[in-house]
Write a protein that holds these residues in place. Structure first.
Motif, mmCIF file in Angstrom:
data_model
loop_
_atom_site.group_PDB
_atom_site.id
_atom_site.type_symbol
_atom_site.label_atom_id
_atom_site.label_comp_id
_atom_site.label_asym_id
_atom_site.label_seq_id
_atom_site.Cartn_x
_atom_site.Cartn_y
_atom_site.Cartn_z
ATOM 1 N N PRO A 173 25.994 7.910 -98.665
ATOM 2 C CA PRO A 173 26.972 7.881 -97.845
ATOM 3 C C PRO A 173 26.959 7.032 -96.688
ATOM 4 O O PRO A 173 27.624 6.625 -96.024
ATOM 5 C CB PRO A 173 27.249 9.519 -97.458
ATOM 6 C CG PRO A 173 26.704 10.089 -98.586
ATOM 7 C CD PRO A 173 25.587 9.448 -98.959
ATOM 8 N N GLY A 174 25.718 7.295 -96.038
ATOM 9 C CA GLY A 174 25.302 6.164 -94.721
ATOM 10 C C GLY A 174 25.746 4.943 -94.765
ATOM 11 O O GLY A 174 25.691 4.073 -94.084
ATOM 12 N N GLU A 175 25.423 4.362 -96.001
ATOM 13 C CA GLU A 175 25.351 3.048 -96.421
ATOM 14 C C GLU A 175 26.902 2.441 -95.989
ATOM 15 O O GLU A 175 27.089 1.355 -95.498
ATOM 16 C CB GLU A 175 25.119 2.710 -97.937
ATOM 17 C CG GLU A 175 23.496 2.581 -97.998
ATOM 18 C CD GLU A 175 23.236 2.522 -99.474
ATOM 19 O OE1 GLU A 175 23.158 1.177 -99.707
ATOM 20 O OE2 GLU A 175 23.051 3.184 -100.426
ATOM 21 N N LEU A 176 27.682 3.231 -96.533
ATOM 22 C CA LEU A 176 29.400 3.035 -96.207
ATOM 23 C C LEU A 176 29.496 3.198 -94.718
ATOM 24 O O LEU A 176 30.532 2.708 -94.331
ATOM 25 C CB LEU A 176 30.205 3.878 -96.840
ATOM 26 C CG LEU A 176 29.923 3.877 -98.382
ATOM 27 C CD1 LEU A 176 30.992 5.106 -99.055
ATOM 28 C CD2 LEU A 176 30.869 2.608 -98.981
ATOM 29 N N LYS B 155 34.353 -1.868 -96.971
ATOM 30 C CA LYS B 155 33.087 -1.589 -97.378
ATOM 31 C C LYS B 155 33.142 -0.914 -98.733
ATOM 32 O O LYS B 155 32.567 -1.081 -99.718
ATOM 33 C CB LYS B 155 32.027 -0.653 -96.298
ATOM 34 C CG LYS B 155 31.569 -1.560 -95.401
ATOM 35 C CD LYS B 155 30.398 -1.094 -94.547
ATOM 36 C CE LYS B 155 29.178 -1.249 -95.604
ATOM 37 N NZ LYS B 155 27.822 -1.038 -94.605
ATOM 38 N N ILE B 156 34.035 0.142 -98.759
ATOM 39 C CA ILE B 156 34.630 0.876 -100.085
ATOM 40 C C ILE B 156 34.828 -0.212 -101.078
ATOM 41 O O ILE B 156 34.304 -0.208 -102.322
ATOM 42 C CB ILE B 156 35.387 2.082 -99.998
ATOM 43 C CG1 ILE B 156 34.759 3.126 -99.050
ATOM 44 C CG2 ILE B 156 35.955 2.381 -101.307
ATOM 45 C CD1 ILE B 156 35.499 4.227 -98.420
ATOM 46 N N ALA B 157 35.812 -1.067 -100.712
ATOM 47 C CA ALA B 157 36.322 -2.111 -101.741
ATOM 48 C C ALA B 157 35.357 -2.883 -102.088
ATOM 49 O O ALA B 157 35.154 -3.274 -103.512
ATOM 50 C CB ALA B 157 37.410 -2.776 -100.973
ATOM 51 N N TYR B 158 34.464 -3.378 -101.152
ATOM 52 C CA TYR B 158 33.422 -4.265 -101.541
ATOM 53 C C TYR B 158 32.560 -3.798 -102.428
ATOM 54 O O TYR B 158 32.279 -4.311 -103.631
ATOM 55 C CB TYR B 158 32.642 -4.789 -100.401
ATOM 56 C CG TYR B 158 31.281 -5.532 -100.591
ATOM 57 C CD1 TYR B 158 31.368 -6.919 -100.887
ATOM 58 C CD2 TYR B 158 30.072 -4.769 -100.506
ATOM 59 C CE1 TYR B 158 30.364 -7.683 -101.249
ATOM 60 C CE2 TYR B 158 28.766 -5.673 -100.825
ATOM 61 C CZ TYR B 158 29.025 -6.959 -101.031
ATOM 62 O OH TYR B 158 27.793 -7.661 -101.462
ATOM 63 N N PHE B 159 32.030 -2.555 -102.310
ATOM 64 C CA PHE B 159 30.922 -1.869 -103.302
ATOM 65 C C PHE B 159 31.552 -1.608 -104.409
ATOM 66 O O PHE B 159 31.095 -1.468 -105.654
ATOM 67 C CB PHE B 159 30.103 -0.749 -102.518
ATOM 68 C CG PHE B 159 29.230 -1.228 -101.533
ATOM 69 C CD1 PHE B 159 27.839 -1.772 -101.999
ATOM 70 C CD2 PHE B 159 29.474 -0.912 -100.279
ATOM 71 C CE1 PHE B 159 26.955 -2.112 -101.157
ATOM 72 C CE2 PHE B 159 28.594 -1.296 -99.069
ATOM 73 C CZ PHE B 159 27.350 -1.753 -99.830
ATOM 74 N N ARG B 160 32.884 -0.975 -104.361
ATOM 75 C CA ARG B 160 33.503 -0.686 -105.431
ATOM 76 C C ARG B 160 33.756 -1.805 -106.643
ATOM 77 O O ARG B 160 33.367 -1.938 -107.781
ATOM 78 C CB ARG B 160 35.112 -0.244 -105.396
ATOM 79 C CG ARG B 160 35.876 -0.080 -106.659
ATOM 80 C CD ARG B 160 37.249 0.309 -106.219
ATOM 81 N NE ARG B 160 37.965 -0.529 -105.486
ATOM 82 C CZ ARG B 160 38.599 -1.967 -105.740
ATOM 83 N NH1 ARG B 160 38.109 -2.303 -106.996
ATOM 84 N NH2 ARG B 160 39.215 -2.644 -104.783
#
Length: 75
Positions: free
Chosen positions: A69-72, A15-20
């Protein structure tokens, strides 16, 4: 019996990679914003590496990505 959270960390990293990428940031750019090594971001995002992170790191990443943060953590 202790639960293994490896799968959740994998999902978090993806998810971090996606949103980044959605924000148009490279791993290098995110690392610079967070003042960490690029390899640290790579480890977090790698689906084959178990890399736990602290809540502080989660909050900092969420701030850098301009999201809650909750979205991650919403798997």
């Amino acid at each position: 019996m202790q639960k293994d959270y490896a799968e959740n960390y994998k999902k978090l990293g993806l998810k971090i990679a996606y949103f980044r990428k959605l924000k148009g940031l490279t791993q290098e750019q995110l690392a610079e914003i967070l003042d960490v090594d690029t390899s640290f971001i790579g480890q977090i995002e790698a689906p084959n590496i178990y890399k736990p992170i602290t809540l502080t790191t989660l909050f900092r990443i969420a701030d850098a990505l301009e999201m809650a943060p909750g979205e991650l953590l919403d798997f």
